[in-house]
Motif scaffolding. Structure first.
Motif, PDB file in Angstrom:
ATOM      1  N   VAL A 463       0.870  -1.177   0.000  1.00 13.44           N
ATOM      2  CA  VAL A 463       0.000   0.000   0.000  1.00 13.44           C
ATOM      3  C   VAL A 463       0.903   1.222   0.000  1.00 13.44           C
ATOM      4  CG1 VAL A 463      -1.704   1.321   1.310  1.00 13.44           C
ATOM      5  CG2 VAL A 463      -1.861  -1.178   1.220  1.00 13.44           C
ATOM      6  N   LEU A 464       0.661   2.126  -0.922  1.00 11.26           N
ATOM      7  CA  LEU A 464       1.458   3.351  -1.030  1.00 11.26           C
ATOM      8  C   LEU A 464       0.687   4.512  -0.401  1.00 11.26           C
ATOM      9  CD1 LEU A 464       2.602   2.964  -4.761  1.00 11.26           C
ATOM     10  CD2 LEU A 464       3.826   2.235  -2.689  1.00 11.26           C
ATOM     11  N   PHE A 495      -9.355  -6.043  -9.314  1.00 13.80           N
ATOM     12  CA  PHE A 495      -8.829  -6.215  -7.964  1.00 13.80           C
ATOM     13  C   PHE A 495      -7.814  -5.124  -7.648  1.00 13.80           C
ATOM     14  CE2 PHE A 495     -10.298 -10.684  -8.289  1.00 13.80           C
ATOM     15  CZ  PHE A 495     -10.859 -10.811  -7.034  1.00 13.80           C
ATOM     16  N   SER A 496      -7.184  -4.582  -8.676  1.00 14.03           N
ATOM     17  CA  SER A 496      -6.206  -3.512  -8.502  1.00 14.03           C
ATOM     18  C   SER A 496      -6.904  -2.160  -8.552  1.00 14.03           C
ATOM     19  CB  SER A 496      -5.156  -3.593  -9.617  1.00 14.03           C
ATOM     20  OG  SER A 496      -5.717  -3.158 -10.849  1.00 14.03           O
ATOM     21  N   THR A 497      -6.128  -1.096  -8.542  1.00 14.98           N
ATOM     22  CA  THR A 497      -6.706   0.238  -8.707  1.00 14.98           C
ATOM     23  C   THR A 497      -6.689   0.684 -10.168  1.00 14.98           C
ATOM     24  OG1 THR A 497      -4.550   1.253  -8.209  1.00 14.98           O
ATOM     25  CG2 THR A 497      -6.079   0.942  -6.366  1.00 14.98           C
ATOM     26  N   ASP A 498      -6.268  -0.199 -11.059  1.00 14.94           N
ATOM     27  CA  ASP A 498      -6.278   0.068 -12.500  1.00 14.94           C
ATOM     28  C   ASP A 498      -7.513  -0.605 -13.099  1.00 14.94           C
ATOM     29  OD1 ASP A 498      -5.964   0.245 -15.229  1.00 14.94           O
ATOM     30  OD2 ASP A 498      -3.972  -0.686 -15.281  1.00 14.94           O
ATOM     31  N   PRO A 499      -8.517   0.172 -13.552  1.00 10.49           N
ATOM     32  CA  PRO A 499      -9.764  -0.430 -14.039  1.00 10.49           C
ATOM     33  C   PRO A 499      -9.584  -1.316 -15.257  1.00 10.49           C
ATOM     34  CG  PRO A 499      -9.704   1.930 -14.523  1.00 10.49           C
ATOM     35  CD  PRO A 499      -8.547   1.644 -13.622  1.00 10.49           C
ATOM     36  N   GLY A 507       1.118  -8.659  -7.730  1.00  8.34           N
ATOM     37  CA  GLY A 507       2.303  -7.819  -7.916  1.00  8.34           C
ATOM     38  C   GLY A 507       2.011  -6.348  -8.113  1.00  8.34           C
ATOM     39  N   HIS A 508       0.790  -5.916  -7.800  1.00  6.06           N
ATOM     40  CA  HIS A 508       0.436  -4.505  -7.982  1.00  6.06           C
ATOM     41  C   HIS A 508       0.472  -3.771  -6.636  1.00  6.06           C
ATOM     42  CE1 HIS A 508      -3.706  -5.263  -6.431  1.00  6.06           C
ATOM     43  NE2 HIS A 508      -3.503  -6.453  -6.966  1.00  6.06           N
ATOM     44  N   SER A 509       0.386  -2.465  -6.702  1.00 10.87           N
ATOM     45  CA  SER A 509       0.377  -1.624  -5.505  1.00 10.87           C
ATOM     46  C   SER A 509      -0.958  -0.911  -5.388  1.00 10.87           C
ATOM     47  CB  SER A 509       1.506  -0.587  -5.561  1.00 10.87           C
ATOM     48  OG  SER A 509       2.758  -1.219  -5.683  1.00 10.87           O
TER      49      SER A 509
END
Length: 558
Positions: A463-464, A495-499, A507-509
């Motif tokens: 988490v950034l 699941f990521s913050t990239d739609p 492996g995402h943030s």
């Protein structure tokens, strides 16, 4: 083959007087406040009389991440409620009210579809019983009273730079995200930068959906933090003396709305926080009332299970003292193909390999839901273009994940198309095998709660959050808010913050852009990535197709 539109099907529905629908649940007509002949509010007096009655079984309907191919979560919720009634069970449905923003934008309505709908569909998707207008009015009354207090001398010493309470409206309008108020000279007050959120993101909406009764509502409204002084001490809505008037505006809105399905089964439609920017569940008071009146209650949580179901478990169940006995995870063959890389225009062609590749998203949701200690059944919402081989591919995959999948044709056939799922869900719920537990404990630090959700549910690596955000979370902990759950504001599409990142990415943030304290609702909002609390309309909004025809009937709603 041509199919009737949702609104055509809804208009042909044979509605029963709402008093008859209420009588099936034991609600006497004197405890129904009718809005016309087909919808009514249930009195607070009647709800209070139910205390001490045994609760029925709670069934949660959630879904995979939404795609343009369509999933049909609300349609399945309504269909399952009808299906349970059709096999002789006493069941009620609990869903959210529709927001005008997405209705006139691109998402459409919230009444289900095909032959699994709640009616009156047009009313539900428009003004309904006025609850959202009451919430908007109560919210903006507080806004007006804050500015008015500052104008008339600011006895509370509010730091005008630290007014945190924005305004709301129930429409998508990107032009209002950031605004400046009080321009035009001394008579109009003191200019400051602020903005609008959509009504479904309002803390007042969340409060109404989590409050147990009017006394609890008033207390929670009073607990809203609206601003800070120069010494950083908080100003509450009760300091502005707005909580009483806000409660008055919300008195009728607090009463759950009773309507019916196309098959004349009871449905409570109440509250409507979005799941991507709020907690995504219908009201606690509606769910608890239904549990006292029916043996089985089917409710939904917004968008995919990574948002709606996670918040249902960690916020609503924690706050309301309820727990699901069974979870239905809705998926479609079409959505699996999209997650497997097939373009929307090519979804009609059989592609078993793409279905198999796209099932990773489904598997992630199954595992996440099981981590809450609840049994999971996958409901495959059938589309006429689905082939037997594609459906079997989904069933085989679900079996490999230690769960089971059942094909459902409620959109086309109503309750007759979902009886197999209804029978299995009732069996699971009656077996009392659920051992529900939330994802994190109350006393876990706020940032660790955010990390737990990001790593356990989203499968992110990290988490950034910059020092300012971490310091703010620590300050709230020192002020006594550390035990609150976290409400993640994140895109619903991944699941990521990239739609655009479909499937089951790893492996995402997760970048946290902002945190907001909803002290009245009782949670901390973490705003992730580019998510907006005031959406915009698409290039071609649905509003362009909505009109009255020559017979004075509404067309274009869906």
């Amino acid at each position: 083959m041509t199919f009737k539109t949702d609104i055509e099907i809804a208009r042909e529905g044979q509605k029963k007087p709402i008093q008859e629908v209420g009588a099936r649940l034991g609600i006497q007509s004197e405890h129904l406040l009718p809005f016309g002949h087909d919808k009514a509010k249930v009195s607070a007096e009647f709800i209070k009389s139910l205390e001490g009655k045994k609760d029925g079984k709670l069934i949660l309907v959630t879904a995979i991440n939404p795609t343009p191919a369509g999933e049909g979560k609300t349609t399945t919720t309504v269909g399952l409620g009808d299906g349970l009634n059709s096999i002789g069970k006493k069941a009620a449905i609990c869903i959210r009210e529709a927001s005008l923003g997405p209705c006139f934008g691109m998402k459409g309505g919230a009444a289900g579809g095909g032959y699994a709908q709640v009616i009156p569909m047009e009313d539900m998707n428009l003004h309904f019983t006025g609850d959202f207008h009451a919430i908007t009015s109560a919210h903006n009354l507080l806004s007006a009273m804050i500015d008015n207090h500052i104008y008339w001398g600011n006895a509370l010493e509010i730091d005008e730079r630290r007014v945190t309470w924005r305004r709301v409206m129930d429409m998508n309008d990107r032009a209002l995200r950031d605004t400046v108020t009080s321009l035009g000279g001394v008579a109009n007050g003191f200019p400051r930068q602020t903005g609008f959120d959509i009504t479904v993101a309002s803390e007042v909406m969340a409060i109404l959906c989590l409050a147990n009764d009017l006394d609890d509502l008033k207390k929670r409204l009073g607990d809203i933090i609206v601003a800070y002084r120069r010494d950083r001490t908080p100003i509450y809505a009760r300091d502005i003396k707005a909580d009483g008037a806000m409660t008055v505006l919300l008195q009728q809105a607090m009463q759950p709305n009773l309507v019916q399905t196309l098959e004349n089964n009871p449905a409570f439609v109440h509250g409507g926080p979005f799941a991507n920017i709020a907690h995504g569940c219908n009201s606690v008071i509606a769910t608890k009332t239904a549990l006292k009146l029916a043996d089985y209650v089917v409710t939904e949580a917004g968008f995919g299970a990574d948002l709606g179901a996670e918040k249902f478990m960690n916020i609503k169940c924690r706050k309301a003292g309820i727990a699901p006995d069974c979870v239905v995870l809705v998926a479609t063959v079409r959505a699996m193909k999209m997650n497997g890389g097939v373009a929307k225009a090519d979804l009609g062609a059989e592609n078993v390999e793409a279905v198999q590749q796209g099932c990773d998203n489904l598997g992630r949701h199954i595992a996440n839901l099981k981590s809450f200690g609840v049994p999971v059944v996958v409901g495959i919402n059938h589309f006429t273009s689905d082939t037997d081989a594609e459906v079997q591919a989904v069933m085989d995959y679900v079996a490999s994940q230690g769960s089971e999948a059942i094909l459902c044709k409620h959109w086309e056939k109503g309750s007759a198309g979902i009886q197999e799922l209804a029978t299995r869900v009732a069996e699971i719920a009656d077996a009392d095998v659920a051992q529900f537990a939330p994802l994190y404990r109350d006393n876990m630090p706020l940032f660790e709660k955010i990390e737990r959700i990001a790593k356990s549910i989203y499968r992110a690596d990290e988490v950034l959050a910059d020092k300012k955000i971490r310091d703010q979370l620590r300050a709230w902990e020192q002020d006594g808010y550390g035990d609150l759950p976290v409400c993640m504001a994140k895109t619903q599409y991944s699941f990521s913050t990239d739609p655009n990142l479909r499937g089951a990415p790893t492996g995402h943030s997760v970048p946290i852009r902002e945190v907001r304290l909803s002290a009245g609702a009782g949670f901390v909002v973490a705003i992730c990535g580019e998510i907006m609390t005031m959406p915009g309309l698409p290039r071609v909004p649905s509003a362009e197709q909505i009109k009255l025809n020559d017979a004075g009937e509404i067309e274009g709603l869906f």
